[in-house]
Design a protein around this motif. Structure first.
Motif, PDB file in Angstrom:
ATOM      1  N   GLY A 179       4.859   6.123   8.372  1.00 35.49           N
ATOM      2  CA  GLY A 179       4.252   7.242   9.096  1.00 35.49           C
ATOM      3  C   GLY A 179       3.310   6.785  10.190  1.00 35.49           C
ATOM      4  O   GLY A 179       2.892   5.628  10.234  1.00 35.49           O
ATOM      5  N   LEU A 180       2.959   7.718  11.076  1.00 29.68           N
ATOM      6  CA  LEU A 180       2.157   7.386  12.247  1.00 29.68           C
ATOM      7  C   LEU A 180       0.741   6.946  11.898  1.00 29.68           C
ATOM      8  O   LEU A 180       0.154   6.131  12.599  1.00 29.68           O
ATOM      9  N   ALA A 181       0.194   7.485  10.830  1.00 30.83           N
ATOM     10  CA  ALA A 181      -1.164   7.085  10.456  1.00 30.83           C
ATOM     11  C   ALA A 181      -1.192   5.608  10.072  1.00 30.83           C
ATOM     12  O   ALA A 181      -2.234   4.967  10.135  1.00 30.83           O
ATOM     13  N   HIS A 182      -0.035   5.080   9.713  1.00 29.72           N
ATOM     14  CA  HIS A 182       0.082   3.694   9.266  1.00 29.72           C
ATOM     15  C   HIS A 182       0.592   2.779  10.369  1.00 29.72           C
ATOM     16  O   HIS A 182       0.739   1.579  10.178  1.00 29.72           O
ATOM     17  N   LYS A 183       0.843   3.323  11.554  1.00 28.65           N
ATOM     18  CA  LYS A 183       1.522   2.578  12.617  1.00 28.65           C
ATOM     19  C   LYS A 183       0.812   1.277  12.996  1.00 28.65           C
ATOM     20  O   LYS A 183       1.437   0.222  13.101  1.00 28.65           O
ATOM     21  N   ALA A 184      -0.481   1.330  13.196  1.00 32.66           N
ATOM     22  CA  ALA A 184      -1.202   0.133  13.628  1.00 32.66           C
ATOM     23  C   ALA A 184      -1.093  -0.962  12.575  1.00 32.66           C
ATOM     24  O   ALA A 184      -0.891  -2.139  12.894  1.00 32.66           O
ATOM     25  N   CYS A 185      -1.242  -0.576  11.301  1.00 31.76           N
ATOM     26  CA  CYS A 185      -1.113  -1.552  10.207  1.00 31.76           C
ATOM     27  C   CYS A 185       0.292  -2.140  10.202  1.00 31.76           C
ATOM     28  O   CYS A 185       0.470  -3.353  10.053  1.00 31.76           O
ATOM     29  N   MET A 228       0.853  -1.177   0.000  1.00 31.97           N
ATOM     30  CA  MET A 228       0.000   0.000   0.000  1.00 31.97           C
ATOM     31  C   MET A 228       0.894   1.233   0.000  1.00 31.97           C
ATOM     32  O   MET A 228       2.049   1.181   0.412  1.00 31.97           O
ATOM     33  N   ARG A 229       0.339   2.310  -0.459  1.00 33.84           N
ATOM     34  CA  ARG A 229       1.076   3.571  -0.464  1.00 33.84           C
ATOM     35  C   ARG A 229       0.173   4.642   0.142  1.00 33.84           C
ATOM     36  O   ARG A 229      -0.936   4.826  -0.352  1.00 33.84           O
ATOM     37  N   PRO A 230       0.575   5.349   1.228  1.00 29.29           N
ATOM     38  CA  PRO A 230       1.883   5.211   1.865  1.00 29.29           C
ATOM     39  C   PRO A 230       1.962   4.001   2.797  1.00 29.29           C
ATOM     40  O   PRO A 230       0.939   3.557   3.299  1.00 29.29           O
ATOM     41  N   VAL A 235       7.829   5.702  14.057  1.00 31.01           N
ATOM     42  CA  VAL A 235       8.277   6.993  14.597  1.00 31.01           C
ATOM     43  C   VAL A 235       9.770   7.123  14.287  1.00 31.01           C
ATOM     44  O   VAL A 235      10.470   6.119  14.083  1.00 31.01           O
ATOM     45  N   ASN A 280       2.387  -2.430  12.723  1.00 30.54           N
ATOM     46  CA  ASN A 280       2.510  -3.341  13.867  1.00 30.54           C
ATOM     47  C   ASN A 280       1.842  -4.677  13.564  1.00 30.54           C
ATOM     48  O   ASN A 280       2.362  -5.750  13.884  1.00 30.54           O
ATOM     49  N   LEU A 281       0.659  -4.605  12.957  1.00 30.12           N
ATOM     50  CA  LEU A 281      -0.082  -5.829  12.655  1.00 30.12           C
ATOM     51  C   LEU A 281       0.681  -6.668  11.640  1.00 30.12           C
ATOM     52  O   LEU A 281       0.798  -7.895  11.794  1.00 30.12           O
TER      53      LEU A 281
END
Lengths: 59, 351, 262
Positions: C182-188, C177-179, C235, C190-191
């Motif tokens: 970044g922090l908005a993507h952090k949970a993904c 996926m793009r992006p 981060v 981690n998963l």
């Protein structure tokens, strides 16, 4: 009949008028920026390279 | 407004309202996902699903910002009252847009793993002990939950079933939802943005909503401070003069205890009612006389001025107040009668 | 509650007629709402970060490689040079979805294997998504032939480095996926990492380490990073560790608990 919740409304907005901008400012303050120093620093050369003698000028 | 609980009491104005609203939403989404990408300065485009999630998320935030401006705007300028009339439709559509954002996010960020996607939403980011990297998703989930509750209870059936005080308490939580959405954005998307545009838009939205509320609140407080002065004879207070009440209109009289009373003139008669509409607390005193009834400026609920009862078949009632004349001065007894109590109108003789 | 027309300037929602001055005002408001939303959509929509050039390179067709399958630090293939892949390379492996190739390859680690799949590519790093029937199997010797062998080149130490960058999940960052950062993507991220996607370290500066930007992460002993290091994902952090090269892939061996969030 008292306009219900008028006091709750007023209180809530006084709180939010402080909380919302504070939250925005805090979030902007914690934003990370690029490093001020070089982002990659070699602390130690690999052992083999460190042990090898420096080449002489005419070699 | 309806005696029987039809899902929506459609009329021409509601249809126009919803059409304009949907046009704004469709324009926003289409421009965001179809047109804007062609103008981006990127190596490769953002993944389509993520772009859709961004479009619906930002749209929901802007819609909720506008919704929250309607209330104070209508207090500051009555020309905005038509926006308040069908605001609940605006809210329900906003909830649908927010739900689409959430569903899209779950479908891409939390799917395709061995973990159940709904468990993954809560389990993937557990950095609760820090501000940077805090699970901003939980603010979004909380805000969505509130919006769903508000949308589900937006019908007048719930207003009656839950009783207005409880219904209003539930619906005041829209402000909590807004605060949660701001937290969701500033701790999430805003952290990754290189350009300041999103921060500027969020900042302006917050300033606009908070600022309008504070300004409108200040004006209301000013009105409350100008409580009606006491007449020579207790418990009467001076509501105003006969000449200050136009025919077919009312004046609002603030009392010392914070209550407000609406004094209406209709022909050569004067009557006084509670200023608070039994429907959703609209300011009756800012309404007009129509068909011999006081008509609320918010949703058009009506009450007979002499007894505060809605005309049959409607059953709403508001409190009434006693009036008497002292020359051209209108005196008001600030003790409210039981809602629905008949009070003989005061006869006005022309000066 | 239908009845006479209201006073001029008074709006009653359930009556069709709206006073003319009010109607004009509302038309202006409606136009401003639709126009305003359109303008904001364009402004916000064009205001995207560059998500990079990570790509799921389906267009290149299915790739076939032979090499030694290794488990540590994360499933990688030490590719044997041949006609299809002339240069020695080391490539990270994944499977469709947010899963690890460990399950499929558990009996094959340390062996020479044939692998088929599609590539994820970003800059100087790539990843093979093993997919399809018979896409991961041990190389079989032909009749009357000795079993094929291949000894990958030893790792080349590049010294100890202090790096500033971000831990990303390799799959999303390389193009799922793009992006993918970044922090908005952090949970993904981690998963993905907890489900088996190899974590990579993306240096803040491009080409920061021997001309490379992406490094596969490992613990100090060369195994996978321990436990839950989600706090440090997505981060900007500073981290020290040994860097070594496996063909064209750099590995960053770190003590993750010493990461410093900047």
């Amino acid at each position: 009949m008292q306009r219900r919740h008028r006091k709750t409304h007023a209180y809530m907005w006084k709180v939010l008028a402080i909380f919302l901008p504070a939250m925005l400012i805090a979030a902007l303050a914690i934003r990370q920026h690029g490093p001020t120093e070089k982002s990659a620093v070699q602390l130690e050369k690999p052992a083999a390279e460190a042990e090898a003698p420096a080449p002489k000028a005419d070699e | 407004m309806s005696v029987r609980y039809a899902p929506v009491g459609w009329n021409r104005n509601k249809i126009i309202y919803d059409v304009v609203l949907l046009a704004a939403v469709v324009a926003y989404i289409l421009l965001y996902i179809k047109i804007a990408p062609s103008f981006q300065d990127v190596t490769k485009p953002t993944t389509g699903t993520i772009l859709r999630a961004q479009a619906f998320g930002t749209c929901a935030f802007l819609m909720l910002t506008f919704i929250l401006c309607i209330g104070p705007l209508a207090r500051l300028d009555t020309r905005f009252l038509p926006l308040l009339y069908n605001r609940r439709h605006f809210g329900v559509i906003t909830c649908a847009v927010a739900f689409t954002h959430a569903a899209t996010i779950v479908s891409i960020y939390y799917s395709f793993s061995p973990l159940n996607k709904y468990v993954a939403v809560l389990a993937s980011n557990t950095s609760y002990d820090r501000f940077l990297g805090f699970p901003f998703e939980v603010f979004g989930i909380f805000a969505l939950f509130l919006l769903l509750v508000l949308a589900a209870t937006s019908h007048d059936f719930w207003l009656k079933f839950l009783t207005p005080p409880i219904w209003k308490a539930i619906h005041i939580s829209v402000y909590v939802a807004y605060a949660a959405i701001v937290c969701h954005i500033v701790l999430g998307s805003l952290q990754s943005k290189q350009s300041p545009l999103l921060a500027v838009i969020v900042g302006l939205s917050v300033v606009l909503v908070a600022g309008l509320h504070l300004v409108a609140g200040r004006i209301e407080r000013q009105k409350d401070r100008n409580a009606a002065e006491r007449a020579d004879e207790a418990p009467w207070v001076v509501a105003g003069t006969v000449d200050s009440v136009p025919d077919g209109r009312g004046i609002v009289v603030p009392l010392e205890d914070g209550e407000r009373v609406a004094v209406f003139r209709y022909g050569d008669k004067l009557s006084a009612l509670a200023n608070v509409c039994a429907h959703q607390n609209g300011p009756l005193g800012e309404g007009r006389i129509m068909d011999g009834c006081v008509t609320c400026p918010w949703h058009g609920f009506q009450y007979r001025p002499e007894d505060g009862c809605a005309p049959p078949p409607f059953t709403e009632k508001v409190a009434t107040y006693r009036l008497k004349l002292d020359g051209r001065r209108i005196l008001l007894d600030p003790r409210p009668n039981e809602p629905g109590t008949y009070v003989e109108p005061v006869q006005v003789t022309e000066a | 509650m239908a009845g006479r027309l209201p006073d001029p300037g008074f709006f009653v929602g359930y009556l069709n007629s709206v006073p003319r001055p009010l109607a004009i005002f509302l038309v202006v408001v409606a136009a401003a709402l639709v126009g305003g939303m359109a303008g904001l959509a364009f402004a916000l929509g064009t205001n995207a970060n560059d998500p990079g050039d990570g790509t799921f390179a389906r267009k290149l067709g299915k790739q076939e490689m032979t090499g030694v399958l290794l488990e540590n630090p994360y499933p990688i293939l030490r590719v044997r040079p041949d006609a299809r892949n002339p240069e020695a390379r080391t490539i990270m492996l994944t499977v469709p979805g947010k899963r690890s190739v460990k399950r499929r390859g558990r009996k094959l680690f340390g062996q020479l294997v044939d692998v088929k799949g599609f590539m994820f590519q970003r800059g100087d790093i790539d990843m093979l998504q093993v997919q399809g029937k018979n896409s991961l199997k041990a190389v079989e010797a032909g009749e009357d032939e000795p079993p094929p062998t291949f000894t990958p080149a030893p790792s080349e130490p590049l010294g100890r480095w202090r790096l500033i960058g971000e831990i990303c999940d390799s799959k999303c960052h390389l193009g799922a996926m793009r992006p993918g950062d970044g922090l908005a993507h952090k949970a993904c991220a981690n998963l993905c990492i907890s489900s088996g996607a190899p974590p990579i370290f993306v240096t803040q500066e491009e080409g920061a380490v021997a001309g490379e930007t992406f490094l596969l992460m490992a613990d100090q002993d060369g195994g996978p990073l321990p436990g839950n290091f989600g706090d440090y994902v997505a981060v900007l952090i500073q981290l020290e560790g040994e860097v070594e090269r496996l063909d064209d892939l750099l590995v960053f061996k770190v003590d993750i608990d010493k990461a410093e969030v900047l």
